[in-house]
Structure formats: structure tokens, C-alpha cells
Enzyme design. Structure first.
Site, short mmCIF file in Angstrom:
data_model
loop_
_atom_site.label_atom_id
_atom_site.label_comp_id
_atom_site.label_asym_id
_atom_site.label_seq_id
_atom_site.Cartn_x
_atom_site.Cartn_y
_atom_site.Cartn_z
N ARG A 106 -35.73 40.96 94.21
CA ARG A 106 -36.93 40.26 94.67
C ARG A 106 -37.15 40.53 96.14
O ARG A 106 -36.26 40.32 96.95
CB ARG A 106 -36.77 38.74 94.50
CG ARG A 106 -36.75 38.26 93.11
CD ARG A 106 -37.12 36.79 93.01
NE ARG A 106 -36.36 35.90 93.86
CZ ARG A 106 -36.56 34.59 93.90
NH1 ARG A 106 -37.51 34.05 93.15
NH2 ARG A 106 -35.84 33.82 94.66
N THR A 110 -42.42 38.38 99.58
CA THR A 110 -43.47 38.23 98.57
C THR A 110 -42.92 37.63 97.28
O THR A 110 -43.68 37.16 96.44
CB THR A 110 -44.06 39.61 98.20
OG1 THR A 110 -43.01 40.40 97.61
CG2 THR A 110 -44.60 40.33 99.44
N ASP A 202 -27.90 31.22 94.35
CA ASP A 202 -28.16 32.64 94.11
C ASP A 202 -27.14 33.17 93.10
O ASP A 202 -25.96 33.32 93.41
CB ASP A 202 -28.07 33.41 95.43
CG ASP A 202 -28.52 34.85 95.25
OD1 ASP A 202 -27.95 35.56 94.39
OD2 ASP A 202 -29.45 35.28 95.97
N ASP A 205 -25.14 36.47 94.04
CA ASP A 205 -24.13 36.23 95.09
C ASP A 205 -22.95 35.45 94.54
O ASP A 205 -21.80 35.70 94.91
CB ASP A 205 -24.76 35.46 96.26
CG ASP A 205 -25.58 36.37 97.15
OD1 ASP A 205 -25.36 37.60 97.12
OD2 ASP A 205 -26.45 35.86 97.88
C1 PRP Z 1 -32.43 37.02 90.92
C2 PRP Z 1 -32.17 36.75 89.47
C3 PRP Z 1 -33.41 37.31 88.82
C4 PRP Z 1 -34.48 37.01 89.85
C5 PRP Z 1 -35.23 35.80 89.38
O1 PRP Z 1 -32.14 38.33 91.24
O2 PRP Z 1 -30.98 37.31 89.00
O3 PRP Z 1 -33.36 38.70 88.57
O4 PRP Z 1 -33.80 36.71 91.07
O5 PRP Z 1 -36.27 35.53 90.22
P1 PRP Z 1 -37.80 35.66 89.79
O6 PRP Z 1 -37.93 35.00 88.45
O7 PRP Z 1 -38.52 34.91 90.88
O8 PRP Z 1 -38.17 37.11 89.77
P2 PRP Z 1 -32.21 38.88 92.74
O9 PRP Z 1 -33.57 39.44 93.01
O10 PRP Z 1 -31.71 37.85 93.69
O11 PRP Z 1 -31.26 40.14 92.69
P3 PRP Z 1 -29.69 40.24 92.36
O12 PRP Z 1 -29.54 40.03 90.89
O13 PRP Z 1 -29.37 41.62 92.77
O14 PRP Z 1 -28.96 39.20 93.16
N1 URA Z 2 -32.69 33.89 91.86
C1 URA Z 2 -31.50 33.23 91.92
O1 URA Z 2 -30.43 33.85 91.94
N2 URA Z 2 -31.53 31.90 91.99
C2 URA Z 2 -32.67 31.19 91.98
O2 URA Z 2 -32.62 29.95 92.02
C3 URA Z 2 -33.89 31.89 91.91
C4 URA Z 2 -33.87 33.24 91.84
#
Ligand code: PRP
Ligand code: URA
Length: 211
Positions: A106, A110, A202, A205
Site C-alpha cells: 500500500r 494514497t 500491521d 510487520d
Molecule cells: C497489508 C495487508 C494487505 C493490505 C490491506 O499489506 O497485508 O495486503 O495491507 O490493506 P488495504 O485493504 O487497505 O489494501 P501491506 O501493504 O502493509 O504490505 P505487507 O504485506 O508487505 O506488509
Molecule cells: N494492513 C495491515 O497490516 N493492518 C491494517 O490494520 C490495515 C492494513
């Protein structure tokens, strides 16, 4: 919200394990194990409509016809990174599944998803697809991932997440009304940073210990 296509898995084991996940004191090792275990439990529900056929089996007592999976082609597609935490649980339930990967992150300003990786089994268009990600927040990542799978020609797509926000469910259902969503909990809302409330923080993480 179309509740016919939204399955909130109402099960005491899922509820109990989710509570431990939400706890900010839960250590990385336990967090990772719980994500995998809940993944297994949710897969049980998400695969409820897999078609069966019958085969002859000889028990120690007699010969009988007994149900067996029809061998329909199935693929699990994690959204990287956090979706990787769910793959093991799905594969323990459906060992013959193939695995495709979609890398999305993400954009923190944005909140829109950015694609950085994609690798699918060759015959992905013929497979039933289960997209997995722990979090359905704004729904941007899931809606984009479903869109990519449709571009590959996939027609039977499900989405499985641990926690969903109503905003994310609505976005996915608006863009992809055909897709069934399976989640462990439908949480309250998103905060101003796009995090699920009460949520678990998160997911990536916490699974990989990167914070
Ligand atoms: C997180 C999560 C989803 C996304 C959800 O990933 O694992 O993929 O955010 O958010 P959304 O519904 O608003 O799109 P992130 O982008 O943090 O990446 P990561 O899995 O690499 O930590
Ligand atoms: N992605 C995450 O990992 N946690 C949230 O709460 C939203 C998006």
C-alpha cells in the site's frame, strides 16, 4: 453490504485465537503460528463447496463406496507479504493446491496498492482460486488482486482474510460482486491511517518481525 457473499466464521477456536493475535504483547513466533492455525480453520469453511465423487475402498470389514475429492484444480494465491503467513495453513488442508504469488504494497499516502511481483501456475485460468491476506482494510489490495486474477482468466475466485473492515468488504463487493469473502471477524471501522479498528496492527510487520 451483501451478507450472502460474506462469511464471518463464527467459531470459538477462531475467536479465541484471534484475541491472542490482537494482543500487542503476542510474540512474533506465536503470532506466526496462530496466523497459520487460523488459516487452517478458515480454509475448512472456504472449501466447504469443493465437489466430491465416490471411490471404492476396502475397509478391514468390507468393500464400500466412499466420498473423495473430485480433484478439481485449486490454487491458493497469497498477497505478499503478509498473505504468505496463511499459505501453510491452506496447504495443510489442501496439499495438492498450487501456489501463485501477487506482490502488492500500500502506498502509505494514497493507500492505493502498488504491484511489484506476480507469478502464477501455468494453468491458473482453469483453477479455483483462493486469494489470502490477513487484512482487508480499504479493500484496495484485495480488489486489485482479484482484478489481476480475472485478467488471467480465472472465473471462480474466493477471498479469505483474518480481519475485515466494513469499508473493505464494501469496496470488494462493489468491484467484484461475484467473489465470496471468508473472514474470522468483521471489525468496526478503519482509522485515519487506514488501519483496522480494533484490528491487530500491521500484519506483515508482526508476522515477519520487521518492526
Ligand atoms: C497489508 C495487508 C494487505 C493490505 C490491506 O499489506 O497485508 O495486503 O495491507 O490493506 P488495504 O485493504 O487497505 O489494501 P501491506 O501493504 O502493509 O504490505 P505487507 O504485506 O508487505 O506488509
Ligand atoms: N494492513 C495491515 O497490516 N493492518 C491494517 O490494520 C490495515 C492494513
Amino acid at each position: 453490504m451483501n451478507t450472502d457473499k460474506l462469511h464471518v466464521i463464527d467459531h470459538p477456536l477462531v475467536a479465541h485465537k484471534l484475541t491472542i493475535l490482537r494482543d500487542k504483547e503476542t510474540a512474533t513466533k506465536d503470532f506466526r503460528e496462530l496466523v497459520s492455525e487460523i488459516g487452517m480453520l478458515l480454509t475448512y469453511e472456504a472449501t466447504r463447496d469443493l465437489p466430491l465423487t465416490e471411490k471404492e475402498v476396502e475397509t478391514p470389514i468390507c468393500t464400500t463406496m466412499a466420498p473423495t475429492l473430485k480433484g478439481k484444480k485449486f490454487a491458493v494465491v497469497p498477497i505478499l507479504r503478509a498473505g504468505l503467513g496463511l499459505v501453510d495453513g491452506v496447504l495443510r488442508m489442501v496439499p495438492s493446491a498450487r501456489v501463485g504469488h501477487i506482490g502488492l504494497y500500500r502506498n502509505e499516502e494514497t493507500l492505493e496498492p502498488v504491484k511489484y511481483f506476480c507469478k502464477m501456475p501455468k494453468d491458473i485460468a482453469e483453477r479455483d482460486v483462493l486469494i489470502v491476506d490477513p487484512m482487508l482494510a480499504t479493500g484496495g489490495s484485495a480488489a486489485a488482486a482479484i482484478g489481476f486474477m480475472k485478467e488471467y482468466g480465472c472465473t471462480n475466485i474466493k477471498l479469505m482474510v483474518l480481519l475485515a473492515a466494513p469499508e473493505g468488504v464494501e469496496r470488494v463487493q462493489q468491484e467484484h460482486p461475484d467473489v465470496e469473502i471468508f473472514c474470522g471477524s468483521l471489525d468496526s471501522h478503519l482509522n485515519e491511517n487506514g488501519y483496522i479498528v480494533p484490528g491487530l496492527g500491521d500484519a506483515g510487520d508482526r508476522i515477519f518481525g520487521t518492526k
